[in-house]
Design an enzyme around this catalytic site. Structure first.
Site, PDB file in Angstrom:
ATOM      1  N   GLY A 241     135.478 -27.766  58.955  1.00 32.42           N
ATOM      2  CA  GLY A 241     134.770 -27.238  60.120  1.00 32.42           C
ATOM      3  C   GLY A 241     135.425 -26.060  60.786  1.00 32.42           C
ATOM      4  O   GLY A 241     134.817 -25.393  61.624  1.00 32.42           O
TER       5      GLY A 241
ATOM      6  N   ASP B 298     132.004 -17.984  56.702  1.00 32.62           N
ATOM      7  CA  ASP B 298     133.421 -18.274  56.964  1.00 32.62           C
ATOM      8  C   ASP B 298     134.307 -17.088  56.610  1.00 32.62           C
ATOM      9  O   ASP B 298     135.141 -16.648  57.413  1.00 32.62           O
ATOM     10  CB  ASP B 298     133.887 -19.494  56.154  1.00 32.62           C
TER      11      ASP B 298
ATOM     12  N   SER C 281     139.265 -22.866  54.502  1.00 32.17           N
ATOM     13  CA  SER C 281     139.227 -22.220  53.181  1.00 32.17           C
ATOM     14  C   SER C 281     138.942 -20.726  53.335  1.00 32.17           C
ATOM     15  O   SER C 281     139.574 -19.898  52.671  1.00 32.17           O
ATOM     16  CB  SER C 281     138.187 -22.893  52.281  1.00 32.17           C
TER      17      SER C 281
HETATM   18  O1  PMV Z   1     132.632 -26.825  57.065  1.00 28.64           O
HETATM   19  P1  PMV Z   1     132.792 -25.358  57.029  1.00 28.64           P
HETATM   20  O2  PMV Z   1     133.628 -24.838  58.148  1.00 28.64           O
HETATM   21  O3  PMV Z   1     133.274 -24.846  55.711  1.00 28.64           O
HETATM   22  O4  PMV Z   1     131.332 -24.680  57.245  1.00 28.64           O
HETATM   23  C1  PMV Z   1     130.288 -24.817  56.299  1.00 28.64           C
HETATM   24  C2  PMV Z   1     129.050 -24.150  56.828  1.00 28.64           C
HETATM   25  C3  PMV Z   1     127.769 -24.412  56.020  1.00 28.64           C
HETATM   26  O5  PMV Z   1     126.716 -23.714  56.688  1.00 28.64           O
HETATM   27  C4  PMV Z   1     127.415 -25.888  56.013  1.00 28.64           C
HETATM   28  C5  PMV Z   1     127.869 -23.927  54.577  1.00 28.64           C
HETATM   29  C6  PMV Z   1     127.845 -22.417  54.423  1.00 28.64           C
HETATM   30  O6  PMV Z   1     128.104 -21.979  53.290  1.00 28.64           O
HETATM   31  O7  PMV Z   1     127.554 -21.683  55.379  1.00 28.64           O
END
Ligand code: PMV
Length: 343
Positions: free
Chosen positions: A123, A170, A127
């Site tokens: 979250g 991200d 990564s």
């Molecule tokens: O859990 P995190 O921080 O890697 O976020 C993932 C976000 C998603 O929308 C679920 C996947 C994406 O590729 O955007």
């Protein structure tokens, strides 16, 4: 003499020459770069389908150190939510190989050391931050001359090792930093990023469920549910589109009360999509009951983090309520600087 000292002595020369001089003097330098974690305030999951999202870089960062070596090695010293690094270990190695390949460095042997104060957890863009930092450090070590967009492209390749087909939000947050409005142009396969400037400063409290989620699996589950019940998901997606539009205006106007309200609404939609869990509900509840303007899960869900918008004393009330409930919590500054090389 330490190579960094050599570089320092020749600091009036362009960086390209500094690196060459350092190496001619007989020792490989250690290239270092850091990148921030991120929080999604609006639009996780929806962003995968091309809808807009709003996210911010946070102050905690991952540091990557890269050095040429005889054998490949990886030392991961990042602080973590227990179990996170073990769970992601194979994905991490795949991610690094993908980045080396994307940079034309396939087969090159490097030592990589990861550290910094960003807690490796679901979250928080752990990564994405490590991909951006590693890409920038490799770019430095091998004098590839990639600009920020080039680093972002490599970091995106690295993200595929963790997420299958990630939206790219991200790595964009970690690379460009700041407070961003993000959209994936699905047809062109391109990220469209715009920096947002809010008239108000946003105070954020984060609560950590302590659970590591598997993004590829959860994103896959959502896709399967959407295919099974397209009508339900159309309604959810239409509702989210309105939230995203209003959220963009509210963030720019600094309308904190409205932002909070929209965060709550966004959370309800995510819950309806099946990506929340008992722990996240407990955290959202604790935040709301203790004066947060809004609270929602952030990132993949089914574990990971909860994010709450607070003002004044509500910040410490929310943080202590979360701790009292047995979870880790902290306040964070937002809009941090993107990836940077450390010299
Ligand atoms: O859990 P995190 O921080 O890697 O976020 C993932 C976000 C998603 O929308 C679920 C996947 C994406 O590729 O955007």
């Amino acid at each position: 003499m330490h190579p960094n000292m050599v570089i320092h002595l020749f600091s009036s020369y362009p960086r390209r020459y500094e690196t060459i001089i350092s190496r001619l003097l007989g020792s490989w330098g250690v290239a270092k770069a850091s990148a921030p974690g991120k929080l999604i305030l609006f639009g996780e999951h929806f962003v995968v389908y091309g809808l807009p999202a709003i996210a911010t870089a946070i102050e905690a960062r991952t540091l990557a150190e890269v050095q040429r070596a005889k054998e490949f090695s990886l030392l991961d010293n990042r602080p973590e939510t227990p179990g996170y690094k073990k769970e992601k270990c194979d994905q991490q190695l795949d991610s690094i190989q993908r980045m080396l390949k994307a940079m034309g460095l396939e087969g090159k042997k490097v030592n990589i050391v990861l550290g910094g104060d960003l807690v490796a957890a679901s979250g928080v863009g752990a990564s994405g931050a490590s991909c951006a930092a590693i890409a920038a450090a490799l770019n430095e070590e091998f004098s590839l001359g990639l600009d920020r967009d080039g680093i972002n492209d490599v970091a995106y390749e690295g993200e595929k090792g963790y997420h299958g087909v990630p939206s790219g939000i991200d790595n964009c947050c970690s690379t460009y930093g700041g407070f961003i409005h993000f959209r994936k142009d699905i047809k062109a396969g391109k990220s469209v990023v715009r920096q947002l400037h809010s008239k108000a400063s946003l105070s954020i409290v984060v609560g950590n469920t302590g659970l590591t989620s598997n993004t590829t699996k959860v994103v896959g589950d959502v896709r399967a549910k959407r295919e099974k019940d397209p009508e339900k998901f159309k309604k959810i997606f239409d509702n989210y589109s309105k939230i995203a539009e209003e959220a963009t205006v509210s963030v720019e106007n600094g309308d904190l009360v409205k932002i909070g309200l929209l965060m709550n609404m966004n959370h309800l939609l995510l819950e309806e999509m099946g990506v929340s869990c008992d722990e996240l509900e407990e955290l959202v509840d604790a935040a709301s009951k203790n004066g947060a303007l809004g609270a929602k899960l952030t990132g993949t869900g089914r574990g990971g983090l909860m994010v709450a918008l607070v003002t004044g004393e509500a910040g410490s009330r929310v943080a202590s309520a979360i701790k009292k409930a047995g979870y880790h919590s902290e306040m964070t500054k937002i809009g941090a600087e993107g990836v940077k090389v450390i010299r």
